[in-house]
Design a protein around this motif. Structure first.
Motif, PDB file in Angstrom:
ATOM      1  N   ARG A  39       0.844  -1.187   0.000  1.00  0.00           N
ATOM      2  CA  ARG A  39       0.000   0.000   0.000  1.00  0.00           C
ATOM      3  C   ARG A  39       0.882   1.240   0.000  1.00  0.00           C
ATOM      4  O   ARG A  39       1.922   1.284   0.660  1.00  0.00           O
ATOM      5  CB  ARG A  39      -0.903   0.011   1.240  1.00  0.00           C
ATOM      6  CG  ARG A  39      -1.942  -1.097   1.235  1.00  0.00           C
ATOM      7  CD  ARG A  39      -3.113  -0.723   0.343  1.00  0.00           C
ATOM      8  NE  ARG A  39      -4.085  -1.808   0.236  1.00  0.00           N
ATOM      9  CZ  ARG A  39      -4.151  -2.643  -0.781  1.00  0.00           C
ATOM     10  NH1 ARG A  39      -3.299  -2.530  -1.777  1.00  0.00           N
ATOM     11  NH2 ARG A  39      -5.055  -3.588  -0.817  1.00  0.00           N
ATOM     12  N   SER A  91     -12.542   4.157  -3.519  1.00  0.00           N
ATOM     13  CA  SER A  91     -13.352   2.955  -3.350  1.00  0.00           C
ATOM     14  C   SER A  91     -13.900   2.570  -4.717  1.00  0.00           C
ATOM     15  O   SER A  91     -14.015   3.419  -5.603  1.00  0.00           O
ATOM     16  CB  SER A  91     -14.485   3.167  -2.341  1.00  0.00           C
ATOM     17  OG  SER A  91     -15.367   4.190  -2.763  1.00  0.00           O
ATOM     18  N   THR A 149     -10.310   3.199   0.900  1.00  0.00           N
ATOM     19  CA  THR A 149      -8.934   2.902   1.292  1.00  0.00           C
ATOM     20  C   THR A 149      -8.033   4.077   0.944  1.00  0.00           C
ATOM     21  O   THR A 149      -8.098   4.614  -0.165  1.00  0.00           O
ATOM     22  CB  THR A 149      -8.429   1.646   0.556  1.00  0.00           C
ATOM     23  OG1 THR A 149      -9.332   0.561   0.780  1.00  0.00           O
ATOM     24  CG2 THR A 149      -7.044   1.250   1.031  1.00  0.00           C
TER      25      THR A 149
END
Length: 373
Positions: A8, A136, A165
């Motif tokens: 991420r 999203s 996220t």
């Protein structure tokens, strides 16, 4: 549901300081990028609506190739970016100048072919300080060709593929997807605003059995009909998946080309057909491959996951920049096909014409029902 093991990226990237703009681009090897991009324009994908595209058009999301950055490219609205970029959101008053937690921008994407989605990449390349705080993604399956109004109707039930996220600027933000369903459209949300350069939606095509039955004879290997590349000996210059894209190749890198061999081996691609099929005719196209086309090719088939390959087209001389057509000696039943080229080089397209067997049609219909079709 997303895979927490995938890297991420969050936070701003450094301002552009000159030189190669991709030198500090953050990315990773995602486990699903070998699959077909269901949002490929060549398959018929499109961004059909967005609530805002003030700085940069929504259609940029699906452009082929990486986003381009020109530090001197400005227009009357400001910096022109190669992506989808919305204006800065504001609150309702001086006392409340910030957007609310629910404020967001959205774009509706029609997939080029309905399918099961295995992974999504939202790349914020060159959006270093003007990317969304979070993203999203939702998906739905609707029949026919629904309008934006149809998709936004209150009774449409969307499935969340990527929950809200946090993402990073100037980064390829990847998400594995675990939803064993067939989808036709996506809603991409950025919270609260900002820019996304590219969208890629990796998965497996899930064709409509009724459509294939109506066609009767069709290209059993084509991506849009559910064919897929399972493996290839070499992908040095271009992906093997190009060989089953729609239409004829339009340039050299729109086909499959291998590196030059310096041994006595040969290169190959193996394919899985839409379902068990009867093949009657073959096209092997070398369009735009002139000094680097394959010298010879042969074709073999297999019926089932295991077993030996059976040659159905013996090693045959290929000509550069030519579409070669072969009528097979009878109908050949197969679930998998392998093309071998000798010794190396490339082909632009492979077409396998025939129809589903009764067993193949039944299996495809059962799969369609399992996926909610």
């Amino acid at each position: 549901m997303t895979d927490a093991s995938i890297p991420r990226f969050t936070g701003d990237a450094s301002p552009y300081g000159g030189g190669d703009p991709y030198a500090d681009h953050r990315t990773a090897d995602f486990p699903f990028t070998h699959l077909v991009d269901l949002a490929d324009r060549r398959l018929g994908a499109g961004v059909i609506a967005a609530n805002d595209e003030f700085f940069a058009e929504r259609e940029n999301l699906l452009k082929p190739g990486p986003a381009v950055f020109d530090p001197e490219h400005f227009g009357h609205k400001g910096k022109i970016m190669d992506g989808w970029e919305t204006r800065r959101r504001r609150g309702v008053s001086a006392a409340e100048p910030h957007p609310t937690a629910d404020d967001h921008d959205w774009a509706l994407v029609r997939l080029g072919a309905p399918g099961v989605i295995r992974g999504i990449v939202l790349d914020t390349a060159h959006f270093r300080g003007n990317y969304p705080q979070a993203v999203s993604v939702e998906a739905v399956a609707l029949p026919g060709s629904p309008s934006p109004e149809d998709l936004l109707a209150p009774d449409v039930k969307w499935t969340t593929l990527v929950p809200r996220t946090a993402v990073g600027g100037h980064a390829a933000n990847g998400f594995a997807v675990d939803a064993e369903q067939r989808f036709t459209h996506l809603r991409v949300n950025q919270h609260p605003d900002g820019g996304i350069a590219r969208l890629r939606v990796y998965g497996e095509v899930a064709p409509d059995p009724a459509w294939l039955a109506a066609l009767g004879t069709f290209d059993l290997a084509a991506l849009e009909n559910g064919g897929q590349v399972e493996d290839a000996s070499d992908r040095f210059y271009s992906p093997a998946t190009n060989t089953i894209q729609p239409g004829r190749s339009r340039k050299m890198d729109d086909g499959w080309e291998t590196r030059r061999r310096r041994d006595k081996g040969n290169d190959w691609i193996s394919y899985r057909l839409a379902a068990q099929s009867g093949i009657r005719a073959v096209e092997i196209d070398t369009a735009y491959l002139k000094g680097n086309s394959a010298g010879w090719a042969s074709l073999s088939v297999r019926d089932g996951e295991d077993g030996d390959w059976t040659e159905v087209l013996p090693r045959t001389r290929l000509q550069p920049d030519t579409n070669h057509r072969f009528v097979l000696d009878g109908t050949v039943r197969a679930t998998h096909v392998r093309i071998d080229i000798f010794p190396d080089g490339g082909i632009s397209r492979l077409r396998l014409y025939g129809s589903l067997t009764d067993e193949g049609a039944a299996a495809l219909a059962a799969r369609h029902r399992e996926l909610g079709g």
